[in-house]
Design a protein around this motif. Structure first.
Motif, PDB file in Angstrom:
ATOM      1  N   GLY A  13       0.874  -1.141   0.046  1.00 22.26           N
ATOM      2  CA  GLY A  13      -0.019   0.012   0.070  1.00 22.26           C
ATOM      3  C   GLY A  13       0.976   1.217  -0.208  1.00 22.26           C
ATOM      4  N   GLU A  14       1.957   1.259   0.656  1.00 18.12           N
ATOM      5  CA  GLU A  14       2.658   2.396   0.817  1.00 18.12           C
ATOM      6  C   GLU A  14       3.474   2.596  -0.238  1.00 18.12           C
ATOM      7  OE1 GLU A  14       5.372   1.549   4.158  1.00 18.12           O
ATOM      8  OE2 GLU A  14       3.640   2.120   5.585  1.00 18.12           O
ATOM      9  N   ALA A  15       3.708   1.590  -1.180  1.00 17.87           N
ATOM     10  CA  ALA A  15       4.327   1.753  -2.272  1.00 17.87           C
ATOM     11  C   ALA A  15       3.526   2.278  -3.624  1.00 17.87           C
ATOM     12  CB  ALA A  15       5.114   0.271  -2.859  1.00 17.87           C
ATOM     13  N   GLY A  16       2.194   2.070  -3.291  1.00 20.79           N
ATOM     14  CA  GLY A  16       1.381   2.767  -4.187  1.00 20.79           C
ATOM     15  C   GLY A  16       1.088   1.946  -5.381  1.00 20.79           C
ATOM     16  N   VAL A  17       1.208   0.381  -5.318  1.00 15.39           N
ATOM     17  CA  VAL A  17       1.034  -0.479  -6.121  1.00 15.39           C
ATOM     18  C   VAL A  17      -0.203  -1.484  -5.854  1.00 15.39           C
ATOM     19  CG1 VAL A  17       3.290  -0.446  -6.927  1.00 15.39           C
ATOM     20  CG2 VAL A  17       2.797  -2.119  -5.232  1.00 15.39           C
ATOM     21  N   GLN A  18      -0.487  -2.031  -6.862  1.00 21.26           N
ATOM     22  CA  GLN A  18      -1.686  -2.947  -6.437  1.00 21.26           C
ATOM     23  C   GLN A  18      -1.106  -4.313  -6.191  1.00 21.26           C
ATOM     24  OE1 GLN A  18      -4.616  -2.950  -9.677  1.00 21.26           O
ATOM     25  NE2 GLN A  18      -5.351  -1.209  -8.985  1.00 21.26           N
ATOM     26  N   GLY A  19      -1.525  -5.128  -5.186  1.00 28.58           N
ATOM     27  CA  GLY A  19      -1.064  -6.328  -4.974  1.00 28.58           C
ATOM     28  C   GLY A  19      -1.813  -7.202  -4.080  1.00 28.58           C
ATOM     29  N   ARG A  20      -1.404  -8.454  -3.802  1.00 26.13           N
ATOM     30  CA  ARG A  20      -2.183  -9.213  -2.865  1.00 26.13           C
ATOM     31  C   ARG A  20      -1.117 -10.044  -2.206  1.00 26.13           C
ATOM     32  NH1 ARG A  20      -5.191 -12.394  -7.111  1.00 26.13           N
ATOM     33  NH2 ARG A  20      -3.723 -14.013  -7.266  1.00 26.13           N
ATOM     34  N   VAL A  21      -1.545 -10.421  -0.881  1.00 33.93           N
ATOM     35  CA  VAL A  21      -0.479 -11.371  -0.163  1.00 33.93           C
ATOM     36  C   VAL A  21      -1.308 -12.471   0.240  1.00 33.93           C
ATOM     37  CG1 VAL A  21       0.732 -11.372   1.851  1.00 33.93           C
ATOM     38  CG2 VAL A  21       0.567  -9.032   1.112  1.00 33.93           C
ATOM     39  N   GLN A  22      -0.667 -13.684  -0.076  1.00 31.23           N
ATOM     40  CA  GLN A  22      -1.555 -14.944   0.132  1.00 31.23           C
ATOM     41  C   GLN A  22      -0.315 -15.856   0.809  1.00 31.23           C
ATOM     42  OE1 GLN A  22      -2.424 -15.550  -4.081  1.00 31.23           O
ATOM     43  NE2 GLN A  22      -4.367 -16.486  -3.315  1.00 31.23           N
ATOM     44  N   THR A  23      -1.155 -16.751   1.723  1.00 30.83           N
ATOM     45  CA  THR A  23      -0.420 -17.853   2.494  1.00 30.83           C
ATOM     46  C   THR A  23      -0.987 -18.992   1.596  1.00 30.83           C
ATOM     47  OG1 THR A  23      -0.116 -16.681   4.304  1.00 30.83           O
ATOM     48  CG2 THR A  23       0.220 -19.073   4.370  1.00 30.83           C
ATOM     49  N   LEU A  24      -0.207 -19.587   1.314  1.00 28.32           N
ATOM     50  CA  LEU A  24      -0.861 -20.858   0.304  1.00 28.32           C
ATOM     51  C   LEU A  24      -0.281 -22.266   0.649  1.00 28.32           C
ATOM     52  CD1 LEU A  24       0.186 -19.379  -3.213  1.00 28.32           C
ATOM     53  CD2 LEU A  24      -2.042 -19.453  -1.997  1.00 28.32           C
ATOM     54  N   ARG A  25      -0.891 -23.224   0.915  1.00 29.38           N
ATOM     55  CA  ARG A  25      -0.600 -24.582   1.431  1.00 29.38           C
ATOM     56  C   ARG A  25      -0.522 -25.576   0.372  1.00 29.38           C
ATOM     57  NH1 ARG A  25      -1.287 -24.465   7.326  1.00 29.38           N
ATOM     58  NH2 ARG A  25      -2.235 -22.596   7.765  1.00 29.38           N
ATOM     59  N   GLY A  26       0.321 -26.518   0.495  1.00 25.85           N
ATOM     60  CA  GLY A  26       0.549 -27.507  -0.602  1.00 25.85           C
ATOM     61  C   GLY A  26       1.880 -27.724  -0.937  1.00 25.85           C
ATOM     62  N   ARG A  27       1.900 -28.518  -2.026  1.00 30.26           N
ATOM     63  CA  ARG A  27       3.701 -28.495  -2.658  1.00 30.26           C
ATOM     64  C   ARG A  27       3.849 -27.223  -3.240  1.00 30.26           C
ATOM     65  NH1 ARG A  27       3.461 -34.630  -5.506  1.00 30.26           N
ATOM     66  NH2 ARG A  27       3.380 -35.669  -3.492  1.00 30.26           N
ATOM     67  N   PRO A  28       5.145 -26.621  -2.787  1.00 32.73           N
ATOM     68  CA  PRO A  28       5.456 -25.554  -3.167  1.00 32.73           C
ATOM     69  C   PRO A  28       5.318 -25.007  -4.823  1.00 32.73           C
ATOM     70  CG  PRO A  28       6.739 -26.290  -1.458  1.00 32.73           C
ATOM     71  CD  PRO A  28       5.880 -27.376  -1.793  1.00 32.73           C
TER      72      PRO A  28
END
Length: 76
Positions: A13-28
């Motif tokens: 948000g501070e960088a002014g870009v769109q993005g999403r943070v996710q925690t994913l489970r499974g085989r990397p």
């Protein structure tokens, strides 16, 4: 993990870009390759192992570098 997600989302948000943070489970490799569909940039971290540690532990990031169909930003 929740604190790390909140920090990452704040930095996005501070960088002014769109993005999403996710925690994913499974085989990397499978999970990250699938998550890369439809994104402009995939950002992943690495421990920076070298030598025998890297050989014994494998390298998810190295495999992603070869397989990802989108640009990959590696953060060490």
């Amino acid at each position: 993990a929740r604190q790390a997600q909140q920090t990452a989302q704040t930095l996005i948000g501070e960088a002014g870009v769109q993005g999403r943070v996710q925690t994913l489970r499974g085989r990397p490799i499978e999970v990250l390759t699938e998550a890369a569909h439809g994104v402009d940039l995939l950002v992943v971290g690495t421990h920076g192992y070298r030598g025998m540690d890297r050989i014994l532990l494998g390298s998810v990031t190295e495999t992603l570098l070869r397989r990802a169909e989108v640009p990959l930003l590696v953060v060490r």
